[in-house]
Design a protein around this motif. Structure first.
Motif, PDB file in Angstrom:
ATOM      1  N   GLU A  12     -46.583  -7.629 -40.283  1.00 42.64           N
ATOM      2  CA  GLU A  12     -46.567  -8.062 -41.708  1.00 42.64           C
ATOM      3  C   GLU A  12     -44.957  -8.128 -42.004  1.00 42.64           C
ATOM      4  OE1 GLU A  12     -47.527  -6.241 -45.983  1.00 42.64           O
ATOM      5  OE2 GLU A  12     -49.050  -5.736 -44.399  1.00 42.64           O
ATOM      6  N   GLN A  13     -44.116  -7.317 -41.374  1.00 43.86           N
ATOM      7  CA  GLN A  13     -43.077  -7.369 -41.942  1.00 43.86           C
ATOM      8  C   GLN A  13     -42.290  -8.550 -40.878  1.00 43.86           C
ATOM      9  OE1 GLN A  13     -42.258  -4.804 -44.078  1.00 43.86           O
ATOM     10  NE2 GLN A  13     -44.484  -4.429 -43.563  1.00 43.86           N
ATOM     11  N   LEU A  14     -42.455  -8.486 -39.769  1.00 43.03           N
ATOM     12  CA  LEU A  14     -41.874  -9.378 -38.964  1.00 43.03           C
ATOM     13  C   LEU A  14     -42.351 -10.858 -39.217  1.00 43.03           C
ATOM     14  CD1 LEU A  14     -41.854  -7.803 -35.475  1.00 43.03           C
ATOM     15  CD2 LEU A  14     -40.045  -7.739 -37.036  1.00 43.03           C
ATOM     16  N   GLN A  67     -29.461   1.984 -41.077  1.00 46.80           N
ATOM     17  CA  GLN A  67     -30.799   1.690 -41.211  1.00 46.80           C
ATOM     18  C   GLN A  67     -31.375   2.285 -42.567  1.00 46.80           C
ATOM     19  OE1 GLN A  67     -33.484   3.318 -38.326  1.00 46.80           O
ATOM     20  NE2 GLN A  67     -34.943   1.541 -38.624  1.00 46.80           N
ATOM     21  N   SER A 119     -38.378   0.787 -34.968  1.00 45.78           N
ATOM     22  CA  SER A 119     -38.212   1.955 -34.839  1.00 45.78           C
ATOM     23  C   SER A 119     -38.410   2.570 -36.448  1.00 45.78           C
ATOM     24  CB  SER A 119     -36.651   2.263 -34.672  1.00 45.78           C
ATOM     25  OG  SER A 119     -35.530   1.546 -35.618  1.00 45.78           O
ATOM     26  N   ALA A 120     -38.443   1.800 -37.569  1.00 43.52           N
ATOM     27  CA  ALA A 120     -38.707   2.192 -38.708  1.00 43.52           C
ATOM     28  C   ALA A 120     -39.978   2.668 -38.926  1.00 43.52           C
ATOM     29  CB  ALA A 120     -38.224   1.088 -39.861  1.00 43.52           C
ATOM     30  N   ILE A 121     -40.849   1.919 -38.141  1.00 44.06           N
ATOM     31  CA  ILE A 121     -42.328   2.285 -38.205  1.00 44.06           C
ATOM     32  C   ILE A 121     -42.853   3.191 -37.387  1.00 44.06           C
ATOM     33  CG2 ILE A 121     -44.749   0.969 -38.023  1.00 44.06           C
ATOM     34  CD1 ILE A 121     -43.198  -1.349 -38.978  1.00 44.06           C
ATOM     35  N   PHE A 122     -42.373   3.147 -36.344  1.00 39.83           N
ATOM     36  CA  PHE A 122     -42.859   4.113 -35.163  1.00 39.83           C
ATOM     37  C   PHE A 122     -41.718   5.253 -34.752  1.00 39.83           C
ATOM     38  CE2 PHE A 122     -45.149   0.170 -34.027  1.00 39.83           C
ATOM     39  CZ  PHE A 122     -46.118   0.873 -34.123  1.00 39.83           C
ATOM     40  N   PRO A 123     -41.981   6.418 -35.220  1.00 39.57           N
ATOM     41  CA  PRO A 123     -41.163   7.620 -34.851  1.00 39.57           C
ATOM     42  C   PRO A 123     -40.753   7.650 -33.277  1.00 39.57           C
ATOM     43  CG  PRO A 123     -43.012   8.392 -36.081  1.00 39.57           C
ATOM     44  CD  PRO A 123     -43.282   6.973 -35.706  1.00 39.57           C
ATOM     45  N   ASP A 162     -34.961  -2.523 -35.105  1.00 40.77           N
ATOM     46  CA  ASP A 162     -34.667  -1.634 -36.315  1.00 40.77           C
ATOM     47  C   ASP A 162     -36.105  -1.481 -36.882  1.00 40.77           C
ATOM     48  OD1 ASP A 162     -32.276  -1.113 -35.959  1.00 40.77           O
ATOM     49  OD2 ASP A 162     -31.414  -2.051 -37.380  1.00 40.77           O
ATOM     50  N   VAL A 163     -36.909  -2.596 -37.186  1.00 36.11           N
ATOM     51  CA  VAL A 163     -38.162  -2.710 -37.822  1.00 36.11           C
ATOM     52  C   VAL A 163     -39.144  -1.841 -37.130  1.00 36.11           C
ATOM     53  CG1 VAL A 163     -40.115  -3.875 -38.805  1.00 36.11           C
ATOM     54  CG2 VAL A 163     -37.746  -4.986 -38.885  1.00 36.11           C
ATOM     55  N   TYR A 198     -32.836  -7.430 -40.847  1.00 37.08           N
ATOM     56  CA  TYR A 198     -33.781  -6.138 -41.017  1.00 37.08           C
ATOM     57  C   TYR A 198     -34.199  -6.247 -42.462  1.00 37.08           C
ATOM     58  CZ  TYR A 198     -35.022  -1.324 -41.476  1.00 37.08           C
ATOM     59  OH  TYR A 198     -35.616  -0.071 -41.784  1.00 37.08           O
ATOM     60  N   ALA A 240     -36.637  -8.763 -43.115  1.00 39.24           N
ATOM     61  CA  ALA A 240     -38.031  -8.614 -42.602  1.00 39.24           C
ATOM     62  C   ALA A 240     -38.781  -7.795 -43.695  1.00 39.24           C
ATOM     63  CB  ALA A 240     -37.957  -7.758 -41.134  1.00 39.24           C
ATOM     64  N   ARG A 248     -32.196  -7.192 -32.387  1.00 41.92           N
ATOM     65  CA  ARG A 248     -31.827  -5.761 -32.790  1.00 41.92           C
ATOM     66  C   ARG A 248     -32.439  -5.465 -34.184  1.00 41.92           C
ATOM     67  NH1 ARG A 248     -25.361  -5.014 -33.140  1.00 41.92           N
ATOM     68  NH2 ARG A 248     -26.046  -2.982 -34.002  1.00 41.92           N
ATOM     69  N   ALA A 249     -32.574  -6.542 -34.936  1.00 38.85           N
ATOM     70  CA  ALA A 249     -33.400  -6.358 -36.178  1.00 38.85           C
ATOM     71  C   ALA A 249     -34.803  -5.955 -36.052  1.00 38.85           C
ATOM     72  CB  ALA A 249     -33.138  -7.802 -37.129  1.00 38.85           C
ATOM     73  N   ARG A 281     -42.563   2.768 -29.094  1.00 39.25           N
ATOM     74  CA  ARG A 281     -41.302   1.836 -29.371  1.00 39.25           C
ATOM     75  C   ARG A 281     -40.995   1.101 -27.950  1.00 39.25           C
ATOM     76  NH1 ARG A 281     -36.461   5.239 -32.487  1.00 39.25           N
ATOM     77  NH2 ARG A 281     -37.593   5.608 -34.248  1.00 39.25           N
ATOM     78  N   GLY A 328     -41.104   6.226 -38.904  1.00 42.73           N
ATOM     79  CA  GLY A 328     -39.604   5.959 -38.177  1.00 42.73           C
ATOM     80  C   GLY A 328     -38.459   6.235 -38.863  1.00 42.73           C
ATOM     81  N   VAL A 329     -38.661   5.986 -40.145  1.00 38.21           N
ATOM     82  CA  VAL A 329     -37.106   6.100 -40.841  1.00 38.21           C
ATOM     83  C   VAL A 329     -37.219   7.418 -41.565  1.00 38.21           C
ATOM     84  CG1 VAL A 329     -35.988   5.390 -43.090  1.00 38.21           C
ATOM     85  CG2 VAL A 329     -36.919   3.738 -41.531  1.00 38.21           C
ATOM     86  N   PHE A 381     -48.910  -3.291 -39.763  1.00 38.64           N
ATOM     87  CA  PHE A 381     -47.778  -3.312 -40.727  1.00 38.64           C
ATOM     88  C   PHE A 381     -46.632  -3.964 -40.043  1.00 38.64           C
ATOM     89  CE2 PHE A 381     -44.459  -0.598 -42.789  1.00 38.64           C
ATOM     90  CZ  PHE A 381     -44.655  -1.266 -44.046  1.00 38.64           C
TER      91      PHE A 381
END
Lengths: 275, 739
Positions: free
Chosen positions: A211-213, B92, A270-274, A267-268, B41, B44, A263-264, A244, B169-170, A208
């Motif tokens: 896919e985002q990147l 974010q 950190s959004a996916i992995f807690p 962020d992606v 971000y 992406a 950084r971007a 992470r 993660g969010v 996933f």
């Protein structure tokens, strides 16, 4: 430059995305040279290894090195491929290059990122890739007829190479082209899980993430991460590195040196992995 | 983290005075980077480009509604010492929320499409299929802004649930931000019954566990929560939110929006088990009429700061890119004209026994003037309608097609339609004619030679020339071992050896590629007043100065080994953007280049956007670590069909707005493709129109054209310094403004 000796017992893991296995098999039956196009890390090399295993794995008369892989670079000359004389105490000794070895033995010869090589290298491929199937060796003053089992496979990444290094039409039109792209998310999950020996959940999260990147890749901001890179991150996770952190060292740094882009990406991640 | 405002050079100037140059520039660069990485971000997650625009708390909501290309965010994260999230996490969460609206189809509504969670109440035939779905949605609610707000809130619930599922993660920061937002909510006990019910829904949407509500309202809230709960199901779609909003609006319209109940009690959402399907198709038939003209959320409403305001993206457009307010007003008038809207009873008000005795205003005064979100204040300054995501293609000009190798088509940003028009401009490459001698160039060197020497020294200081070994060359610094052995073998074999026996270390590795674009518009023919300080210097045109400046910098680049191209641009419309190639980037520098440069003459118009796009494309084909695009112009962008068609609708300035917006968009596109674009203008008024739309580091205003040669050298040096070690670092260089 590497040659790959395949173990007859172990099948190189490869999950077909579409009909590439059938296409390659058909091309091999007809001895049509094959051009593999696709972004880095999309499985081209593994596919060739897999096909070499399929074609030669259980054959008793298979060549000792059924797959000869050459990673091309901008200093690669035709002599590097065909062979050269070496000086010895008695005089000179001829040493076959990897292409000549494959032509003689009937192996698959895989020229990876062929357009990176010097221009003169592609010219020597022409006689090998039409009905003649011959390799002229200028230094020896001879021409070798290719073994019946020989097939030439080349790869290149049209998006990665600069326009000035594109394949010439006279070369390109000698090959059947199979286009590779990143596998769909569920397939990529399976690949990462298998290759990195990672659990399905984490493998799915990595797929996933890829896919985002790749959207940033489509925008030209970065070169999208290939499956290989995601597998490396998965392998770090398997060894106990926190997700992470594994992404940071295995992926963020590999994709960009630009701090804003990094950084971007962070962020992606950190959004996916807690935490 | 703070997100900077795009229109802030003035603010930076204040900061410069108050805090010192370095601090201000440092902060500006940091804010710019923050904005840039958040935009990446978003890209992406969605694949879409957006500009981030911060707003202050007091801004009018209609001016901060997202469009397809613009995301509005609070300038500061609402931090409180009791909240368990950081500024970075707040932004974010906010960006993820907006991205998920894109991902989960909030703006791709199809009213006819079935969904799985609710019994279908939408009628089979919902208006004219030619009208955008979101506008027809407004019709389902009697063109009520309240209806659209409820639909948007339902979407927020669905989107937040999906975000937590998809992005673990969010999920944690989202809960923390929602928890913080709950602290910011008004007390329901002082609200009217309708407002209290809405507030209960908002609290539920924020993950709240309870609400204080009047006894009489408990059954309504129970049903609303039951409906909203379904939206958290993974199977919910944007059409589910329509069904949910219809039901919730039915419940809300039953409640009066004045007065308040005296007695309240705590309702825990977990204990509520209402019936989500209490509404019947018959109720729906009367709903539009009963809601027609219903006001919005009222002055008590506190916007949830991490969410976007339901504006143009939600409602779609009718004719000519209308805002939500325009659509609702027009549609209501149309419905009234067809007799579809009958005044409906505000049912149930008289049954309320426990309402404090405020006298209700007459029906026509019911909307609370000055507070309706669907009214745009007269002084909002919003003279142009915001772009929308579902704008119909106002086709008046067909897409163009390139013929041959020297023609290229490029898109153009239409600021009024809010979309990119594909294949809208045609760039034609021409080879510039050449003068008979390069005398002009030598004259420039004689006059400004000191600038060249200074620039060369400075570049060499910041970027020591690196070398790359080239093997098997005919000359070089060292013998190539492999080549020498091959030659020896050839000799022994009595064949002719190659003379390419050396390794050449002197050839500089290409690190920087620069494209210079010189404006050849008619206005560059303007003669400048004689220079009183240097009476010997001949009177020059603006074009002469532009040419001299580029000539000098190019000379310096040649000496340090940076590769460069020089192009002149002009045209006569979108089908004829002419780019004269003086020197292509990969062309060898020969005397004919200087002769071509000397032959350039003022021509027609200035369509800068297309030029930036083409040269960005050209730079992308070049193998260099850092790519720089320098556009030198004398004034504002202008072409014969560069936005003029909007003048009738939006006034005389529309043409200007269109051209400047396209230029700014092209600069942003260039930046996103790892090219450092610089727009250098000698128009003393350039600051006025470039500051609001351009990145402050990407445009430079040179007040006196005579300063141009020196200024261009300084700017080039600054960008070279800023890009040391990183391909895109324009933000790290200070903008140049010379009065």
């Amino acid at each position: 430059m590497t040659s790959t000796r395949l173990s007859h017992a172990v099948e190189p893991f490869y999950l077909p995305v579409r009909d590439e296995v059938e296409l390659f098999s058909a091309a091999y039956e007809q001895r049509i040279p094959v051009l593999l196009k696709g972004p880095t890390g999309s499985g081209k090399t593994r596919f060739v290894e897999h096909m070499a295993w399929r074609l030669f794995g259980d054959r008793p008369d298979a060549p000792a090195e059924p797959l000869v892989t050459v990673s091309c670079h901008d200093d690669l000359t035709s002599a590097d491929l065909v062979g050269r004389y070496l000086l010895s105490g008695e005089g000179t000794t001829w040493l076959d290059g990897p292409l000549t070895k494959a032509v003689r033995s009937g192996a698959l010869c895989y020229l990876d990122e062929v357009v990176e090589a010097r221009k003169d290298t592609t010219v020597i491929l022409h006689a090998l890739t039409d009905h003649r199937r011959m390799l002229p060796i200028e230094r020896l003053g001879t021409t070798i007829q290719a073994h019946d089992d020989f097939l030439l496979v080349i790869s290149y990444n049209p998006g990665y190479q600069v326009a000035t290094k594109d394949l010439k039409p006279s070369t390109r039109q000698r090959f059947m082209a199979i286009e590779f792209d990143y596998p769909a998310s569920d397939l990529e999950t399976q690949i990462i899980a298998h290759e990195a020996d990672l659990d399905e959940t984490r493998a799915g999260q990595l797929a996933f993430l890829g896919e985002q990147l790749r959207r940033l890749g489509e925008a030209g901001v970065i070169d999208g991460p290939g499956t290989r890179l995601l597998v490396h991150v998965g392998e770090l996770m398997v060894k106990g590195i926190a997700p992470r952190r594994a992404c940071e060292v295995g992926l963020v740094q590999a994709l960009s040196d630009d701090s804003d882009v990094q950084r971007a990406i962070v962020d992606v991640v950190s959004a996916i992995f807690p935490e | 983290m703070t997100v900077t405002q795009v229109q802030t050079p003035a603010r930076h100037r204040v900061l410069v005075r108050e805090r010192g140059v370095l601090d201000a520039l440092e902060q500006a660069a940091a804010e710019d980077r923050a904005r840039h990485h958040l935009a990446l971000y978003y890209r992406a997650l969605t694949g879409k480009v957006c500009s981030l625009i911060p707003y202050d708390g007091g801004a009018n909501p209609w001016e901060r509604a997202d469009t397809e290309a613009e995301v509005w965010l609070p300038a500061q994260a609402p931090l409180d010492e009791h909240f368990a999230f950081t500024s970075g996490q707040f932004f974010q969460v906010a960006m993820t929320h907006r991205a998920m609206h894109e991902r989960f189809g909030s703006f791709r509504l199809e009213l006819e499409r079935d969904e799985l969670l609710f019994r279908r109440l939408r009628p089979a035939d919902i208006g004219d299929p030619g009208v955008p779905a979101l506008e027809r949605l407004a019709g389902l609610f009697g063109h009520s802004a309240l209806g659209v707000h409820m639909f948007a809130t339902c979407e927020d619930i669905r989107i937040d649930a999906a975000t937590a599922r998809l992005f673990p993660g969010v999920a944690g920061p989202l809960r923390a931000v929602q928890h913080g937002a709950l602290h910011d909510r008004p007390e329901t006990s002082v609200l009217s019954p309708r407002a209290a019910a809405i507030e209960a829904l908002i609290r539920f949407s924020l993950g709240g566990s309870k609400v204080l509500a009047p006894n009489q309202l408990a059954p309504t809230i129970e049903q609303i929560v039951a409906i909203a709960r379904l939206l958290r199901d993974p199977a919910s779609t944007v059409e589910s939110s329509v069904e949910a909003a219809l039901r919730i609006c039915h419940l809300l319209i039953e409640q009066p929006d004045v007065g308040m109940h005296r007695t309240v009690r705590e309702l825990r959402f977990a204990d509520l088990d209402g019936d989500a399907e209490a509404m019947s198709p018959l109720d729906l038939a009367t709903l539009p009429a009963r809601m027609a003209g219903a006001e919005g959320l009222g002055p008590w409403y506190h916007h949830v700061r991490y969410r976007d305001w339901p504006g143009p993206r939600y409602v779609g457009v009718g004719e000519g890119d209308l805002s939500l307010a325009d659509v609702l007003d027009l549609a209501a008038r149309r419905a009234e004209g067809q007799g579809e809207v009958a005044p409906g009873p505000d049912a149930g008000d008289d049954d309320l026994l426990d309402i404090e005795g405020e006298e209700r205003p007459p029906a026509e005064e019911k909307p609370q003037e000055g507070s309706r979100p669907d009214e745009r204040p007269a002084d909002s300054g919003m003279t142009l309608p915001p772009p929308t995501s579902d704008a119909p293609d106002l086709v008046w000009e067909p897409a163009l097609h390139a013929k041959g190798r020297r023609e290229f088509t490029y898109p153009e940003w239409d600021r009024f339609a809010g979309r990119v028009r594909p294949d809208h401009t045609l760039v034609r490459l021409l080879t510039a004619p050449a003068n008979s001698s390069e005398h002009d160039h030598f004259e420039v060197l004689a006059r400004y030679g000191h600038i060249v020497s200074r620039l060369v020294r400075a570049i060499e200081r910041i970027s020591p020339q690196s070398t790359a070994a080239t093997r098997r060359t005919s000359t070089g610094d060292d013998l190539d071992l492999d080549a020498t052995i091959d030659a020896m073998i050839d000799l022994r074999l009595k064949t002719e050896p190659s003379d390419h026996l050396y390794t050449d270390l002197r050839r500089p590795r290409r690190e920087v590629a620069v494209a210079f674009a010189i404006d050849l518009s008619g206005s560059t023919a303007l003669w400048l007043p004689p220079d009183a300080a240097n009476p010997g210097v001949p009177i020059q045109r603006i074009l002469d100065l532009q040419r001299d400046a580029v000539s000098l910098v190019a000379e310096a680049l040649n000496r340090v080994g940076d590769s460069f191209g020089i192009y002149g641009f002009s045209g006569t419309g979108r089908e004829d953007v002419r780019l004269s190639v003086v020197k292509d980037i990969e062309e060898r520098l020969t005397p004919v280049v200087w002769r071509r440069l000397g032959s350039m003459v003022p021509d027609d118009t200035t369509r800068i956007g297309a030029v930036i796009r083409h040269l960005t494309h050209r730079l992308q084909q070049v193998d260099a670590a850092t790519k720089i695009l320098v556009v030198v112009t004398d004034g504002r962008p202008f072409d014969v069909d560069y936005g003029q068609k909007y003048q009738k609708e939006y006034g005389r300035e529309a043409e200007f707005d269109y051209a400047v917006a396209d230029t700014a968009h092209a600069l942003a596109e260039s930046r996103s493709r790892a090219v450092n674009p610089l727009l250098i203008t000698v128009d003393p008024y350039g600051e006025n129109y470039l500051a609001p739309v351009c990145d402050p580091h990407e445009y430079h205003v040179i007040g006196d054209p005579k300063d141009l040669p020196e200024a261009l050298a300084d700017i080039y040096l600054a960008v070279r310094r800023a890009t040391m070690g990183r391909p895109t670092a324009a933000a790290a260089m200070p903008p140049v403004r010379r009065a």
